[in-house]
Structures are given as C-alpha cells and as structure tokens.
Design a protein around this motif. Structure first.
Motif, short mmCIF file in Angstrom:
data_model
loop_
_atom_site.label_atom_id
_atom_site.label_comp_id
_atom_site.label_asym_id
_atom_site.label_seq_id
_atom_site.Cartn_x
_atom_site.Cartn_y
_atom_site.Cartn_z
N ALA A 29 46.97 41.32 38.47
CA ALA A 29 47.73 42.06 39.38
C ALA A 29 47.02 43.55 40.11
O ALA A 29 47.55 43.99 40.98
N HIS A 30 46.60 43.52 39.14
CA HIS A 30 45.82 45.33 39.87
C HIS A 30 44.03 45.00 40.23
O HIS A 30 43.64 46.19 40.53
N PHE A 31 43.86 43.68 40.17
CA PHE A 31 41.89 43.84 40.61
C PHE A 31 41.54 42.29 41.45
O PHE A 31 42.89 41.30 40.83
N ARG A 32 40.66 42.68 42.57
CA ARG A 32 40.38 41.31 43.52
C ARG A 32 39.14 40.45 41.83
O ARG A 32 39.36 41.39 41.17
N GLU A 33 39.39 39.61 42.87
CA GLU A 33 38.66 38.60 41.84
C GLU A 33 37.25 39.14 42.12
O GLU A 33 36.99 39.57 42.81
N GLN A 34 36.42 38.48 40.97
CA GLN A 34 35.04 39.08 40.60
C GLN A 34 34.46 37.58 41.22
O GLN A 34 34.58 36.98 41.06
N THR A 35 33.29 38.19 41.07
CA THR A 35 31.89 37.07 40.94
C THR A 35 31.58 36.26 40.41
O THR A 35 31.56 35.15 40.13
N ASP A 36 31.28 36.82 38.65
CA ASP A 36 30.76 36.52 37.63
C ASP A 36 32.79 37.00 36.54
O ASP A 36 32.63 37.72 36.78
N GLY A 37 32.81 35.70 35.90
CA GLY A 37 33.70 36.34 34.53
C GLY A 37 35.36 35.75 35.70
O GLY A 37 35.52 36.41 36.93
#
Length: 102
Positions: A29-37
């Motif tokens: 809900a608070h962070f955009r998707e990450q490339t890794d993990g």
C-alpha cells in the motif's frame, strides 16, 4: 530483556521511525514495486524507504540501523541491496513487556 526494551522504546520514540514501521506493516500500500525482491516476502529496499521519507541516505540508514538494533526490523541482502521487513514476533514481545510494566 530490559536493554532490548530500552532500545525498542528509544527506536519508536522517533516519528520518522514510527512512520517506517507503519509503512512496512502494509508495504504494498505504501511502496512501488521493486526490480528485485518481493515487497512482502523479502521486504522493502532501503532506497525506496529513503525516497518516501525524503531524507538523505545516511539519515535513512541511521534510522534503519536503530530499528534493526532494536530487533523491530529484519534486514535481508539481495544482490547489492538491503531489504527490510517488520519483525512481528518482536512487536508481540514489546507489547507484552510494556503491558507487564505499565
């Protein structure tokens, strides 16, 4: 136990650290998707936490280090990045310790 409780209470006394803990309770809900993990399984990259805090990297790193030292966050290395998740077991212990003493 008292030393850990003291570190935990000191860690949550700071509004930026409380904000981090709140965000990590529901990372999707608070962070955009990450490339890794994966945000939930692996945790949130320190870079994303710093961006959201709008603080310099060394300041963010200091906040994260204090939360790890208080056992409230668990770090995980993925490639060259460090990801952070809440240590929910530590929160249960903290709740019980505070309830017992107050």
């Amino acid at each position: 136990m008292t030393d850990l409780l003291d570190r935990q209470l000191k860690a949550i006394a700071n509004p930026h650290r409380r904000e981090i803990l709140g965000w990590l309770k529901e990372p999707r809900a608070h962070f955009r998707e990450q490339t890794d993990g994966d945000l939930v399984e692996d945790g949130v990259c320190a870079l994303l936490i710093g961006e959201k805090l709008e603080l310099a990297q060394p300041t963010t790193a200091q906040h994260l280090r204090l939360l790890v030292d208080a056992d409230l966050l668990t770090p995980k290395r993925v490639k060259q990045w460090t990801f952070y998740r809440r240590n929910e077991a530590a929160f249960e212990t903290l709740r019980a310790a505070v309830a017992e003493r107050l």
